[in-house]
Every structure is written in structure tokens, then in C-alpha cells.
Design a protein around this motif. Structure first.
Motif, short mmCIF file in Angstrom:
data_model
loop_
_atom_site.label_atom_id
_atom_site.label_comp_id
_atom_site.label_asym_id
_atom_site.label_seq_id
_atom_site.Cartn_x
_atom_site.Cartn_y
_atom_site.Cartn_z
N GLN A 141 -31.95 23.84 -14.48
CA GLN A 141 -31.29 24.32 -15.73
C GLN A 141 -31.92 26.01 -15.53
O GLN A 141 -32.79 26.21 -15.01
N GLN A 185 -40.20 29.00 -27.46
CA GLN A 185 -39.75 27.71 -28.11
C GLN A 185 -38.54 26.93 -27.18
O GLN A 185 -38.55 25.76 -27.09
N LEU A 186 -37.75 27.63 -26.72
CA LEU A 186 -36.69 27.11 -25.83
C LEU A 186 -37.30 26.29 -24.67
O LEU A 186 -36.79 25.21 -24.45
N THR A 197 -38.61 23.03 -25.43
CA THR A 197 -37.63 21.90 -25.56
C THR A 197 -36.78 21.57 -24.50
O THR A 197 -36.10 20.64 -24.66
N SER A 205 -24.59 26.03 -22.76
CA SER A 205 -25.31 25.66 -23.78
C SER A 205 -26.76 25.96 -23.97
O SER A 205 -27.24 25.99 -25.08
N ILE A 206 -27.54 26.33 -23.12
CA ILE A 206 -28.69 26.73 -23.06
C ILE A 206 -28.92 28.14 -23.85
O ILE A 206 -29.85 28.11 -24.59
N GLU A 234 -26.80 29.01 -25.99
CA GLU A 234 -26.32 28.84 -27.53
C GLU A 234 -27.48 28.22 -28.05
O GLU A 234 -27.74 28.64 -29.13
N THR A 235 -28.38 27.16 -27.54
CA THR A 235 -29.56 27.02 -28.04
C THR A 235 -30.51 28.04 -28.24
O THR A 235 -31.19 27.95 -29.31
N TYR A 236 -30.60 29.03 -27.19
CA TYR A 236 -31.68 30.05 -27.43
C TYR A 236 -31.26 31.06 -28.78
O TYR A 236 -32.17 31.34 -29.60
N LYS A 271 -29.88 30.25 -31.38
CA LYS A 271 -29.89 29.33 -32.58
C LYS A 271 -31.59 29.36 -32.80
O LYS A 271 -31.71 29.63 -34.14
N MET A 272 -32.39 29.06 -31.92
CA MET A 272 -33.77 29.35 -32.07
C MET A 272 -34.04 30.62 -32.49
O MET A 272 -35.14 31.08 -33.13
N GLN A 332 -33.39 31.18 -36.21
CA GLN A 332 -34.23 30.46 -37.18
C GLN A 332 -35.56 31.31 -37.11
O GLN A 332 -36.25 31.22 -37.99
#
Length: 306
Positions: free
Chosen positions: A90, A108-109, A112, A285-286, A288-290, A292-293, A296
Motif C-alpha cells: 500500500q 493514526q493512518l 490502521t 482510498s488511502i 480518502e481515509t487520511y 477523514k482522519m 476528525q
């Protein structure tokens, strides 16, 4: 056009040199160079600028790489689906100005990530390098700030480089100082309060324009001024020399051991922090996840996402 040619091109762009890419791919330099020339001839465009200093993407090449990356992503999805024995790392890369919340979300990324192998890159770097990293596909996302002083110039550069800036949040300027600094006794500080303290800022390399400064009010003259290249050093100088810098007000105590304090700065200004990407690229997608975190973490400090 062959998939292998696209993979060769991606390695060249990453390395910034056909010779270094050839070594990484275990190919001869002439054979790799010819493969890219054949690709250029077939596509009818010049993809690479070639010089003694290395290679860089042309404007057509940057656009071509956007589509090439999408093709390679689809190939990896197919291989991941049907070639179960193939292990794919990844990968994700972000370039940013020096912000603790960027690092915190990155940490955090990684925690996970459910993978045996991955290759992530976080570049805390000069402002001009952020733009270069995005246009040369070294990073998928860039993070920096705009305000009334630099916005017009920066937006012009974004347009020229075909980048899109998406705001995350707006922050009022704060002064960062060490916990033992006498200024911590104040609820708010003025520019006059700061006159006798060393001003700390991040150097911007050859492109040392005021518009590229990571700190607002960059045109103000200071009696004492120190430039640094990394966040750890600037924090050490805050503690050791009672120096200060100006930023968003977000400090990650988990990363900085509560040694640094943020104090509101009494000026009529604000900072809009946001993220950049090439206009035509689609986020992984990674990525996008980053994001999002990242949002937050920002909300956790009481800021509203725009």
C-alpha cells in the motif's frame, strides 16, 4: 502502448532521472530511454523534459501521468483480485507545511493500515516543493494555508499548475512559545509584546518569496530572526531561546510533550488551511481515509470543517 511502459515512466518520474530509474529497474539506460521514446512517439506527445540535471514532466506529460496512474491503479486492483500470491505494498504520500495535526493524522493512518507491507511518505517541506511534489506526482495530497496576503498569488499558481485547493478550516493566528516563556502569562499577545523575542520561521529555499512564507505577517521586520528547516528544531528554539513563531494554534500534546503553548495573537487576520490535489486526479482510498482522519483531528480541537 504497454503497461510495462507506464510502469517504467512512473519509476522515472519518481526518481527524477532515467539513469537512476534504470538502476532501480535493472535495465540499461539506453533501453529504458528508448522505451519512453517509443511511448512518446505512439502517443504523439513529449512526456519528459530531458536535461543534464535529470528529467521532469512537460505539461502534456503531467496530464498523461494522471491517466497513466489511473490505468496502473486498475491493473493493481486486477492483480490483487486474481493473483492472490502477489503482495502489493500500500502506498501513500503527502507533502505539507509544518503542522502537527498533519503528522498526528498520518500516525493514526499508519496504525490502521492492515497490510504486511506498505510504503508511506510524509514530506514536511518548503511551500514551493509542495506544488512541485503534486505536479510531479511525488505526493497525492498537499497541505498549506491561504490568507488575504498570499491568496491571490497562490491561487494563480494553483491554476497554472492545474491544482485544486479545498479549504479545511479557518484559524485565527496564534503565537507558539515554550511553556516557560513569560508571554504565557498573557491571555493574548500583541506584535509589540513580541519585539524583544527571537522570531522563528521556516526557510523557503531558493524561492524565498514572502508569498511562500509559512507564517503570516511575513513582511514585518524583526530585531531578532532565526530561520530553520524542521519542526523539531523550531520547537527546541522556542524552549531554549524563548523564541516564537506564528501558526494556526493547533498543537498536538501527544507529539510535543506539552512543551509548547499557543497564545492568541491580537491582529486582524486569519488563516484558511486546506488541501491540494491535481485537478484531474482521483484520490486513492488511502488518501480518502487520511483526509477523514485529518478532519476528525481538526474537529477535536474545536474547529469546524468548511
Amino acid at each position: 502502448m504497454r503497461i510495462q511502459q507506464l510502469e517504467y515512466l512512473e519509476t522515472i518520474v519518481k526518481m527524477g532521472s532515467i539513469n537512476e530509474a534504470a538502476k532501480a529497474l535493472y535495465l540499461t539506460q539506453p533501453s529504458l530511454s528508448n522505451a519512453i521514446k517509443e511511448l512518446e512517439k505512439e502517443m504523439g506527445i513529449t512526456i519528459l523534459n530531458r536535461s543534464k540535471l535529470g528529467v521532469s514532466l512537460t505539461n502534456e506529460g503531467r496530464e498523461f501521468m494522471i491517466y497513466s496512474r489511473q490505468v496502473l491503479d486498475q491493473v493493481q486492483l486486477l492483480e490483487g483480485r486474481y493473483q492472490k500470491q502477489v503482495v502489493r505494498k500500500q502506498a501513500f504520500s503527502v507533502s505539507a507545511q509544518h503542522y502537527a495535526f498533519v503528522v498526528h493524522a498520518f500516525v493514526q493512518l499508519i496504525k490502521t493500515v492492515n497490510a504486511d507491507e506498505y510504503q508511506f511518505t510524509l514530506r514536511e517541506t518548503e511551500t514551493d516543493n509542495i506544488l512541485s511534489d503534486l505536479t510531479n506526482f511525488k505526493s497525492e495530497i498537499g497541505i498549506l494555508y491561504l490568507n488575504h496576503f498570499n491568496e491571490r498569488v497562490m491561487q494563480k499558481l494553483f491554476k497554472e499548475k492545474d491544482l485544486i485547493f479545498t479549504p479545511l478550516f479557518t484559524a485565527l493566528p496564534h503565537v507558539f512559545v515554550g511553556r516557560q516563556n513569560p508571554l504565557t502569562k498573557k491571555e493574548k499577545v500583541s506584535l509589540d509584546d513580541l519585539v524583544d523575542y527571537p522570531y522563528l520561521s521556516y526557510e523557503q529555499g531558493e524561492n524565498n518569496s514572502f508569498y511562500f512564507s509559512e507564517e503570516i505577517l511575513s513582511t514585518i521586520d524583526h530585531k531578532k530572526s532565526i530561520k530553520v528547516s524542521d519542526r523539531a528544531t523550531i520547537f527546541n528554539l522556542m524552549v531554549g531561546l524563548n523564541g516564537y513563531t506564528i501558526s494556526s494554534g493547533i498543537i498536538s500534546s501527544a507529539l510535543n510533550d506539552d512543551k509548547i503553548v499557543a497564545i492568541p495573537l491580537d491582529v486582524d487576520d486569519s488563516m484558511t488551511l486546506g488541501w491540494l490535489k491535481p485537478r484531474q486526479s482521483k484520490l486513492s482510498s488511502i488518501a480518502e481515509t487520511y483526509l477523514k482522519m485529518l478532519k476528525q483531528h481538526i474537529r477535536g480541537y474545536g474547529f469546524e470543517i468548511i
